[in-house]
Design a protein around this motif. Structure first.
Motif, PDB file in Angstrom:
ATOM      1  N   ALA A 153       0.832  -1.210   0.000  1.00  0.00           N
ATOM      2  CA  ALA A 153       0.000   0.000   0.000  1.00  0.00           C
ATOM      3  C   ALA A 153       0.867   1.261   0.000  1.00  0.00           C
ATOM      4  O   ALA A 153       0.585   2.229  -0.723  1.00  0.00           O
ATOM      5  N   ASP A 154       1.932   1.267   0.799  1.00  0.00           N
ATOM      6  CA  ASP A 154       2.822   2.430   0.850  1.00  0.00           C
ATOM      7  C   ASP A 154       3.539   2.633  -0.477  1.00  0.00           C
ATOM      8  O   ASP A 154       3.650   3.755  -0.978  1.00  0.00           O
ATOM      9  N   GLY A 160       2.393   6.724  -6.980  1.00  0.00           N
ATOM     10  CA  GLY A 160       1.379   7.629  -7.511  1.00  0.00           C
ATOM     11  C   GLY A 160       0.075   6.958  -7.851  1.00  0.00           C
ATOM     12  O   GLY A 160      -0.721   7.501  -8.632  1.00  0.00           O
ATOM     13  N   GLY A 161      -0.207   5.796  -7.273  1.00  0.00           N
ATOM     14  CA  GLY A 161      -1.455   5.082  -7.541  1.00  0.00           C
ATOM     15  C   GLY A 161      -2.136   4.689  -6.256  1.00  0.00           C
ATOM     16  O   GLY A 161      -1.738   5.076  -5.158  1.00  0.00           O
ATOM     17  N   GLU A 162      -3.179   3.899  -6.406  1.00  0.00           N
ATOM     18  CA  GLU A 162      -3.925   3.387  -5.266  1.00  0.00           C
ATOM     19  C   GLU A 162      -3.666   1.885  -5.127  1.00  0.00           C
ATOM     20  O   GLU A 162      -3.566   1.183  -6.130  1.00  0.00           O
ATOM     21  N   GLU A 306      11.509  -8.495 -13.838  1.00  0.00           N
ATOM     22  CA  GLU A 306      11.891  -7.088 -14.012  1.00  0.00           C
ATOM     23  C   GLU A 306      11.098  -6.392 -15.108  1.00  0.00           C
ATOM     24  O   GLU A 306      11.110  -5.156 -15.181  1.00  0.00           O
ATOM     25  N   SER A 307      10.403  -7.149 -15.941  1.00  0.00           N
ATOM     26  CA  SER A 307       9.626  -6.520 -17.008  1.00  0.00           C
ATOM     27  C   SER A 307       8.306  -5.946 -16.508  1.00  0.00           C
ATOM     28  O   SER A 307       7.645  -5.195 -17.227  1.00  0.00           O
ATOM     29  N   LEU A 308       7.900  -6.292 -15.284  1.00  0.00           N
ATOM     30  CA  LEU A 308       6.645  -5.789 -14.733  1.00  0.00           C
ATOM     31  C   LEU A 308       6.815  -4.360 -14.259  1.00  0.00           C
ATOM     32  O   LEU A 308       7.704  -4.059 -13.450  1.00  0.00           O
ATOM     33  N   ALA A 309       5.961  -3.471 -14.728  1.00  0.00           N
ATOM     34  CA  ALA A 309       5.956  -2.101 -14.220  1.00  0.00           C
ATOM     35  C   ALA A 309       5.501  -2.108 -12.766  1.00  0.00           C
ATOM     36  O   ALA A 309       4.749  -2.994 -12.348  1.00  0.00           O
ATOM     37  N   PRO A 310       5.941  -1.148 -11.955  1.00  0.00           N
ATOM     38  CA  PRO A 310       5.585  -1.148 -10.530  1.00  0.00           C
ATOM     39  C   PRO A 310       4.092  -1.197 -10.265  1.00  0.00           C
ATOM     40  O   PRO A 310       3.639  -1.891  -9.351  1.00  0.00           O
ATOM     41  N   GLY A 315      -0.359  -4.348  -8.076  1.00  0.00           N
ATOM     42  CA  GLY A 315      -1.721  -4.862  -8.252  1.00  0.00           C
ATOM     43  C   GLY A 315      -1.774  -6.373  -8.284  1.00  0.00           C
ATOM     44  O   GLY A 315      -2.635  -6.995  -7.651  1.00  0.00           O
ATOM     45  N   TYR A 316      -0.847  -6.998  -9.023  1.00  0.00           N
ATOM     46  CA  TYR A 316      -0.810  -8.458  -9.088  1.00  0.00           C
ATOM     47  C   TYR A 316      -0.461  -9.062  -7.724  1.00  0.00           C
ATOM     48  O   TYR A 316      -1.003 -10.110  -7.334  1.00  0.00           O
ATOM     49  N   ALA A 317       0.465  -8.419  -6.997  1.00  0.00           N
ATOM     50  CA  ALA A 317       0.857  -8.938  -5.684  1.00  0.00           C
ATOM     51  C   ALA A 317      -0.304  -8.861  -4.696  1.00  0.00           C
ATOM     52  O   ALA A 317      -0.535  -9.804  -3.923  1.00  0.00           O
TER      53      ALA A 317
END
Length: 413
Positions: A153-154, A160-162, A306-310, A315-317
């Motif tokens: 969450a932090d 810059g997202g939810e 590493e190809s996953l954007a933050p 969201g996936y995690a």
């Protein structure tokens, strides 16, 4: 060097050249986001000098920056790490392609920190689950699961997202499934619980709200519990034979998940007597630890990509932690630390038991085809000798002496 190290050097070099860049970096980029201790110490020193209102901390890079900014930063950072020299600070300056791109470099550093932090906390959760599985507890698993959720969450807010769970696409690669070893004592507890519920079906009302089929480690035990729940829901008698019949209807015998002898042995009412609630709690506890291990493994695999954007990684995690949170809530209900959810105000009351039972039974009855329905006798035309008493079973066999099509339609499934 990796691209992440280059990005860390570039952002520090940009701040050396334009200290005013800290105004745009400090709200979301923290010293712990740097992977190297020297970089962490340098950035922390920059933030401290800025907080102490260093004369050069507001320079925007339009003109020459006082040398004191670099020397004071290195001196402050050297208090917390060894080996820092002025020459290394100059190498950071030369590693910055464009000082005005400091924010972009900072986001690269934050992106690497997100992957690294998620991987570290997922590993800790997995280790805690393994330790709890050995000592028969849940405290460490629950604690590290909450920490991982808070960290995600932090990080989402810093990016810059939810913090919102997002299901990965079906085409996304998933980690290889590793079957977890199941303790023989746990399997014995599951059999004991199923035997208790078979002997005393009324106990199902006390456990069905927080004990789900997926909590059982053995696939055969899952099917027996589903059969017990289905019979109980329909208000039908529960004994060895009815449970065996229900497992057959559900295909558990055909696919060899179970065999008749095993079902009859587990559901033998003379072999079990004990507290279904206590053993049920142990089954849910084991399910919590097992689910935590699987969720941690999945989150770690996501963080290593590493190809996953933050944003997608977070969201996936969070989605991967969903099953763990669901089991954790049921564990709290089972142990009495959280009350069962109440019906919301204005929500219509549930059907009375008789109506619910009749609705469930109607779904189990065979449905006549159009041709069979057209040839079926009306209630008024059925002789009294063929009538079926309410709640009983017709004992005469003359109703099977019908046409072949009608017989197939009228046979119970």
């Amino acid at each position: 060097m990796t691209p992440l190290v280059h990005a860390e050097q570039a952002v520090l070099g940009a701040v050396f050249l334009a200290p005013g860049q800290l105004d745009r970096l400090s709200p979301w980029l923290r010293p712990e986001h740097f992977s190297r201790p020297a970089h962490t110490a340098i950035y922390a020193a920059m933030l401290k000098l800025r907080a102490d209102e260093h004369p050069a901390s507001n320079e925007q890079g339009a003109g020459p920056v006082p040398m004191s900014w670099m020397t004071d930063t290195v001196a402050e950072a050297s208090k917390h790490t060894r080996g820092l020299t002025a020459s290394y600070a100059h190498s950071l300056v030369s590693a910055c392609p464009r000082p005005e791109h400091a924010v972009v470099y900072g986001r690269m550093v934050l992106e690497g920190a997100i992957h690294r932090s998620v991987a570290q906390h997922a590993t800790r959760l997995r280790q805690a689950a393994r330790a709890d599985a050995i000592r028969g507890g849940t405290e460490e698993t629950v604690h590290h699961a909450e920490v991982l959720s808070d960290v995600l969450a932090d990080l989402a807010r810093r990016w810059g997202g939810e913090p919102r769970p997002v299901a990965p696409p079906a085409s996304a690669p998933s980690p290889a499934a590793h079957p977890q070893p199941v303790d023989e004592k746990l399997l014995a507890d599951e059999e004991f619980l199923l035997g208790c519920l078979s002997a005393r079906p009324q106990k199902l009302d006390e456990v069905v709200g927080w004990l789900h089929p997926g909590d059982f480690a053995d696939g055969g035990h899952q099917q027996i519990y589903r059969s017990l729940g289905a019979l109980h829901h329909r208000g039908e008698p529960i004994d060895q034979l009815t449970v065996l019949w229900e497992t057959q209807r559900r295909g558990a015998l055909a696919n060899r998940t179970l065999d008749a002898g095993r079902v009859l042995r587990i559901c033998d009412p003379s072999a079990f007597a004990g507290s279904a609630e206590y053993v049920g709690e142990q089954v849910v506890r084991a399910s919590l630890v097992r689910t935590a291990t699987a969720s941690a493994r999945q989150v770690r695999a996501l963080a290593d990509d590493e190809s996953l954007a933050p944003g997608r990684l977070i969201g996936y995690a969070l989605h991967a932690l969903g099953p763990l949170e669901e089991v954790r809530q049921r564990w709290r209900i089972a142990t009495g630390t959280e009350p069962e959810p109440h019906r919301a105000a204005g929500q219509p009351a549930a059907d009375p038991p008789a109506a619910r039972i009749e609705a469930a039974r109607s779904r189990s009855r065979p449905h006549l085809t159009d041709s069979a329905r057209a040839t079926a006798p009306t209630p008024a035309s059925v002789p009294l000798s063929h009538a079926v008493p309410t709640g009983g079973v017709r004992h005469d066999q003359s109703h099977w002496a019908r046409s072949p099509g009608t017989e197939r339609a009228a046979r119970p499934c």
